[in-house]
Design a protein around this motif. Structure first.
Motif, PDB file in Angstrom:
ATOM      1  N   CYS A  57       0.835  -1.201   0.000  1.00  0.00           N
ATOM      2  CA  CYS A  57       0.000   0.000   0.000  1.00  0.00           C
ATOM      3  C   CYS A  57       0.872   1.255   0.000  1.00  0.00           C
ATOM      4  CB  CYS A  57      -0.924  -0.004   1.215  1.00  0.00           C
ATOM      5  SG  CYS A  57      -2.091  -1.399   1.244  1.00  0.00           S
ATOM      6  N   SER A  58       0.285   2.377  -0.369  1.00  0.00           N
ATOM      7  CA  SER A  58       1.044   3.624  -0.475  1.00  0.00           C
ATOM      8  C   SER A  58       1.561   4.062   0.893  1.00  0.00           C
ATOM      9  CB  SER A  58       0.168   4.726  -1.061  1.00  0.00           C
ATOM     10  OG  SER A  58      -0.829   5.120  -0.126  1.00  0.00           O
ATOM     11  N   ASN A  59       2.614   4.871   0.874  1.00  0.00           N
ATOM     12  CA  ASN A  59       3.154   5.384   2.131  1.00  0.00           C
ATOM     13  C   ASN A  59       2.105   6.170   2.909  1.00  0.00           C
ATOM     14  OD1 ASN A  59       5.609   4.270   1.467  1.00  0.00           O
ATOM     15  ND2 ASN A  59       6.541   6.191   0.787  1.00  0.00           N
ATOM     16  N   ALA A  60       1.324   6.973   2.196  1.00  0.00           N
ATOM     17  CA  ALA A  60       0.305   7.782   2.872  1.00  0.00           C
ATOM     18  C   ALA A  60      -0.736   6.897   3.549  1.00  0.00           C
ATOM     19  CB  ALA A  60      -0.365   8.720   1.871  1.00  0.00           C
ATOM     20  N   ALA A  61      -1.138   5.818   2.861  1.00  0.00           N
ATOM     21  CA  ALA A  61      -2.134   4.914   3.439  1.00  0.00           C
ATOM     22  C   ALA A  61      -1.584   4.197   4.665  1.00  0.00           C
ATOM     23  CB  ALA A  61      -2.589   3.905   2.388  1.00  0.00           C
ATOM     24  N   VAL A  62      -0.308   3.808   4.607  1.00  0.00           N
ATOM     25  CA  VAL A  62       0.299   3.116   5.743  1.00  0.00           C
ATOM     26  C   VAL A  62       0.494   4.075   6.912  1.00  0.00           C
ATOM     27  CG1 VAL A  62       2.342   1.862   6.539  1.00  0.00           C
ATOM     28  CG2 VAL A  62       1.399   1.394   4.269  1.00  0.00           C
ATOM     29  N   GLU A  63       0.894   5.303   6.623  1.00  0.00           N
ATOM     30  CA  GLU A  63       1.063   6.287   7.699  1.00  0.00           C
ATOM     31  C   GLU A  63      -0.243   6.526   8.436  1.00  0.00           C
ATOM     32  OE1 GLU A  63       2.626   9.701   5.763  1.00  0.00           O
ATOM     33  OE2 GLU A  63       4.605   8.804   5.410  1.00  0.00           O
ATOM     34  N   ALA A  64      -1.331   6.637   7.681  1.00  0.00           N
ATOM     35  CA  ALA A  64      -2.639   6.901   8.287  1.00  0.00           C
ATOM     36  C   ALA A  64      -3.340   5.625   8.734  1.00  0.00           C
ATOM     37  CB  ALA A  64      -3.525   7.644   7.288  1.00  0.00           C
ATOM     38  N   LEU A  65      -2.779   4.469   8.335  1.00  0.00           N
ATOM     39  CA  LEU A  65      -3.426   3.172   8.551  1.00  0.00           C
ATOM     40  C   LEU A  65      -4.870   3.220   8.062  1.00  0.00           C
ATOM     41  CD1 LEU A  65      -1.894   2.135  11.980  1.00  0.00           C
ATOM     42  CD2 LEU A  65      -1.414   1.157   9.724  1.00  0.00           C
ATOM     43  N   CYS A  67      -6.347   1.950   4.773  1.00  0.00           N
ATOM     44  CA  CYS A  67      -6.126   1.241   3.513  1.00  0.00           C
ATOM     45  C   CYS A  67      -7.090   0.075   3.345  1.00  0.00           C
ATOM     46  CB  CYS A  67      -4.679   0.757   3.422  1.00  0.00           C
ATOM     47  SG  CYS A  67      -4.161  -0.341   4.760  1.00  0.00           S
ATOM     48  N   GLY A  68      -8.267   0.196   3.928  1.00  0.00           N
ATOM     49  CA  GLY A  68      -9.253  -0.860   3.763  1.00  0.00           C
ATOM     50  C   GLY A  68      -8.837  -2.145   4.460  1.00  0.00           C
ATOM     51  N   GLY A  69      -9.087  -3.271   3.796  1.00  0.00           N
ATOM     52  CA  GLY A  69      -8.846  -4.579   4.390  1.00  0.00           C
ATOM     53  C   GLY A  69      -7.454  -4.797   4.942  1.00  0.00           C
ATOM     54  N   PRO A  70      -6.378  -4.445   4.200  1.00  0.00           N
ATOM     55  CA  PRO A  70      -5.036  -4.677   4.735  1.00  0.00           C
ATOM     56  C   PRO A  70      -4.780  -3.993   6.073  1.00  0.00           C
ATOM     57  CG  PRO A  70      -4.913  -4.297   2.382  1.00  0.00           C
ATOM     58  CD  PRO A  70      -6.338  -4.016   2.787  1.00  0.00           C
ATOM     59  N   CYS A  71      -5.394  -2.831   6.297  1.00  0.00           N
ATOM     60  CA  CYS A  71      -5.255  -2.148   7.585  1.00  0.00           C
ATOM     61  C   CYS A  71      -6.252  -2.691   8.607  1.00  0.00           C
ATOM     62  CB  CYS A  71      -5.468  -0.647   7.415  1.00  0.00           C
ATOM     63  SG  CYS A  71      -4.136   0.207   6.521  1.00  0.00           S
ATOM     64  N   ASP A  72      -7.493  -2.868   8.173  1.00  0.00           N
ATOM     65  CA  ASP A  72      -8.538  -3.303   9.104  1.00  0.00           C
ATOM     66  C   ASP A  72      -8.228  -4.661   9.716  1.00  0.00           C
ATOM     67  OD1 ASP A  72      -9.836  -0.982   8.399  1.00  0.00           O
ATOM     68  OD2 ASP A  72     -11.243  -1.963   7.018  1.00  0.00           O
ATOM     69  N   ASP A  73      -7.630  -5.558   8.925  1.00  0.00           N
ATOM     70  CA  ASP A  73      -7.370  -6.911   9.416  1.00  0.00           C
ATOM     71  C   ASP A  73      -6.342  -6.942  10.541  1.00  0.00           C
ATOM     72  OD1 ASP A  73      -9.184  -7.868   7.612  1.00  0.00           O
ATOM     73  OD2 ASP A  73      -7.712  -8.714   6.221  1.00  0.00           O
ATOM     74  N   GLY A  75      -6.346  -4.909  13.046  1.00  0.00           N
ATOM     75  CA  GLY A  75      -7.030  -4.576  14.292  1.00  0.00           C
ATOM     76  C   GLY A  75      -6.878  -3.116  14.656  1.00  0.00           C
ATOM     77  N   ALA A  76      -7.988  -2.467  14.904  1.00  0.00           N
ATOM     78  CA  ALA A  76      -7.984  -1.040  15.227  1.00  0.00           C
ATOM     79  C   ALA A  76      -7.217  -0.782  16.518  1.00  0.00           C
ATOM     80  CB  ALA A  76      -9.417  -0.534  15.360  1.00  0.00           C
ATOM     81  N   GLY A  77      -6.324   0.199  16.464  1.00  0.00           N
ATOM     82  CA  GLY A  77      -5.624   0.641  17.659  1.00  0.00           C
ATOM     83  C   GLY A  77      -4.472  -0.223  18.109  1.00  0.00           C
ATOM     84  N   THR A  78      -4.150  -1.285  17.356  1.00  0.00           N
ATOM     85  CA  THR A  78      -3.073  -2.178  17.796  1.00  0.00           C
ATOM     86  C   THR A  78      -1.740  -1.880  17.120  1.00  0.00           C
ATOM     87  OG1 THR A  78      -3.552  -3.860  16.114  1.00  0.00           O
ATOM     88  CG2 THR A  78      -4.736  -4.023  18.211  1.00  0.00           C
ATOM     89  N   VAL A  79      -1.762  -1.076  16.053  1.00  0.00           N
ATOM     90  CA  VAL A  79      -0.553  -0.814  15.269  1.00  0.00           C
ATOM     91  C   VAL A  79      -0.329   0.689  15.171  1.00  0.00           C
ATOM     92  CG1 VAL A  79       0.560  -1.064  13.014  1.00  0.00           C
ATOM     93  CG2 VAL A  79      -0.828  -2.938  13.935  1.00  0.00           C
ATOM     94  N   LYS A  80       0.917   1.094  15.344  1.00  0.00           N
ATOM     95  CA  LYS A  80       1.312   2.497  15.211  1.00  0.00           C
ATOM     96  C   LYS A  80       2.449   2.577  14.202  1.00  0.00           C
ATOM     97  CE  LYS A  80       3.441   6.273  17.879  1.00  0.00           C
ATOM     98  NZ  LYS A  80       3.979   6.644  19.223  1.00  0.00           N
ATOM     99  N   THR A  81       2.263   3.343  13.138  1.00  0.00           N
ATOM    100  CA  THR A  81       3.311   3.502  12.131  1.00  0.00           C
ATOM    101  C   THR A  81       4.385   4.448  12.650  1.00  0.00           C
ATOM    102  OG1 THR A  81       1.668   3.203  10.381  1.00  0.00           O
ATOM    103  CG2 THR A  81       3.798   4.111   9.746  1.00  0.00           C
ATOM    104  N   LEU A  82       5.640   4.010  12.570  1.00  0.00           N
ATOM    105  CA  LEU A  82       6.762   4.815  13.046  1.00  0.00           C
ATOM    106  C   LEU A  82       7.534   5.476  11.915  1.00  0.00           C
ATOM    107  CD1 LEU A  82       8.157   2.329  15.734  1.00  0.00           C
ATOM    108  CD2 LEU A  82       6.490   4.178  16.056  1.00  0.00           C
ATOM    109  N   LEU A  83       7.599   4.819  10.765  1.00  0.00           N
ATOM    110  CA  LEU A  83       8.368   5.349   9.641  1.00  0.00           C
ATOM    111  C   LEU A  83       7.889   4.684   8.360  1.00  0.00           C
ATOM    112  CD1 LEU A  83      10.932   7.004   8.640  1.00  0.00           C
ATOM    113  CD2 LEU A  83      12.193   4.848   8.879  1.00  0.00           C
ATOM    114  N   THR A  84       7.791   5.467   7.293  1.00  0.00           N
ATOM    115  CA  THR A  84       7.579   4.907   5.960  1.00  0.00           C
ATOM    116  C   THR A  84       8.653   5.463   5.036  1.00  0.00           C
ATOM    117  OG1 THR A  84       6.095   6.681   5.218  1.00  0.00           O
ATOM    118  CG2 THR A  84       5.080   4.761   6.288  1.00  0.00           C
ATOM    119  N   GLY A  85       8.912   4.752   3.947  1.00  0.00           N
ATOM    120  CA  GLY A  85       9.921   5.217   3.003  1.00  0.00           C
ATOM    121  C   GLY A  85       9.847   4.443   1.708  1.00  0.00           C
ATOM    122  N   GLY A  86      10.761   4.768   0.807  1.00  0.00           N
ATOM    123  CA  GLY A  86      10.767   4.154  -0.511  1.00  0.00           C
ATOM    124  C   GLY A  86       9.802   4.856  -1.443  1.00  0.00           C
TER     125      GLY A  86
END
Length: 309
Positions: A57-65, A67-73, A75-86
């Motif tokens: 998924c795009s960096n912006a989608a991962v930063e905001a978490l 991204c639909g199914g890939p983020c929802d699966d 679990g809400a509130g269990t993951v915090k993005t620390l850095l994206t790149g590339g």
């Protein structure tokens, strides 16, 4: 690593090398397997597969978490993005996250963007070369890795090491999960090896990759086995051709740790390096490009198509 536009060319090159190469000695192997239970699949493999899918998924989608199914699966509130790149082209996307579910810092890398020639070049630079001794201070001169994979890993290594160190410090966790699919799996294997040499030895590094190509020579495979082998797994799916390349005729060797999905109801752990009861034993006539994308566990497919536009 690849999808339809580039795979036929890639495999015609590599399989042509295999067919026309002079005979080589067959590596010693222990051709035995053991079943993997559904409980182990759920506890050990599903969540890494979810993170590997998220890396497409795009960096912006991962930063905001967002991204639909890939983020929802995850679990809400269990993951915090620390850095994206590339950029998804010459430099595959990656992210560092804090996962409170696993109580771990997560490193994940994207596979090849087959629509970008710059991305595909990473896979085609298949010469073996020595590792950067600053990043890998305990790698001997005999340890050699795929040039394209090593180049891609070097470009993000310092940022990833710093972000992982910061994440471990801020979270209080002492575990790191490293994961990725295809090209991302190859880069992740190098990251895990680097982290094993650069982090405090109290940190537990677990490496779980999917659709992994061979990444280096015999000494490279042996180094992975000796340093991270007890917590290193690479998952292969059915008749996926990518784990068969680069070919052994070019002195490439997989480490131990293969977990092979035979079907949706049967998964086996493969003992030793290059176990011919697993992906190494697949007939060249049965190889299926579609198997490279999945489904992996929990019906997870690896491609950007899983992410919203």
């Amino acid at each position: 690593m690849f999808s339809w536009p580039t795979l036929p060319l890639f495999f015609s090159i590599y399989l042509g090398v295999v067919v026309n190469a002079a005979p080589i000695a067959i590596l010693g192997r222990s051709a035995s397997t053991a079943p993997v239970s559904n409980a182990s699949i759920t506890s050990d493999f599903v969540r890494p597969a979810q993170f590997s899918r998220l890396a497409y998924c795009s960096n912006a989608a991962v930063e905001a978490l967002d991204c639909g199914g890939p983020c929802d699966d995850l679990g809400a509130g269990t993951v915090k993005t620390l850095l994206t790149g590339g950029n998804g082209e010459d430099l595959p996307r990656f992210f560092i996250a804090q996962d409170d579910n696993l109580q771990s810092i997560v490193v994940a890398h994207q596979g090849t963007n087959s629509s970008s020639p710059l991305s595909v070049i990473n896979d085609l630079k298949a010469d073996l070369r020595s590792l950067n001794t600053t990043l890998f201070p305990q790698a001997g001169d005999d340890v050699q890795a795929h040039d394209g994979f090593a180049d891609a890993q070097e470009q993000t290594a310092d940022a990833i090491l710093a972000a992982v160190q910061d994440g471990l410090s801020s979270s209080g966790y002492s575990k790191v999960l490293v994961t990725g699919h295809s090209l991302g799996a190859a880069i992740s294997s190098l990251d895990a090896l680097m982290l094993s040499m650069r982090l405090d030895q109290s940190v537990q590094i677990t490496t779980t990759t999917f659709g992994t190509p061979r990444g280096g020579n015999q000494a490279f495979a042996d180094l992975i086995d000796s340093r991270i082998g007890s917590t290193y797994s690479f998952v292969t799916h059915a008749n996926d051709p990518v784990p068969r390349v680069p070919p052994k005729a070019l002195d490439y060797v997989h480490p131990s740790g293969e977990v092979h999905i035979i079907s949706s109801s049967q998964t086996i752990a493969c003992v030793g390096q290059e176990n011919d009861e697993c992906s190494d034993g697949n007939s060249l006539l049965d190889l299926s490009v579609d198997d490279h994308l999945g489904p992996y566990f929990d019906n997870i497919f690896m491609s950007a198509s899983a992410c919203p536009a």
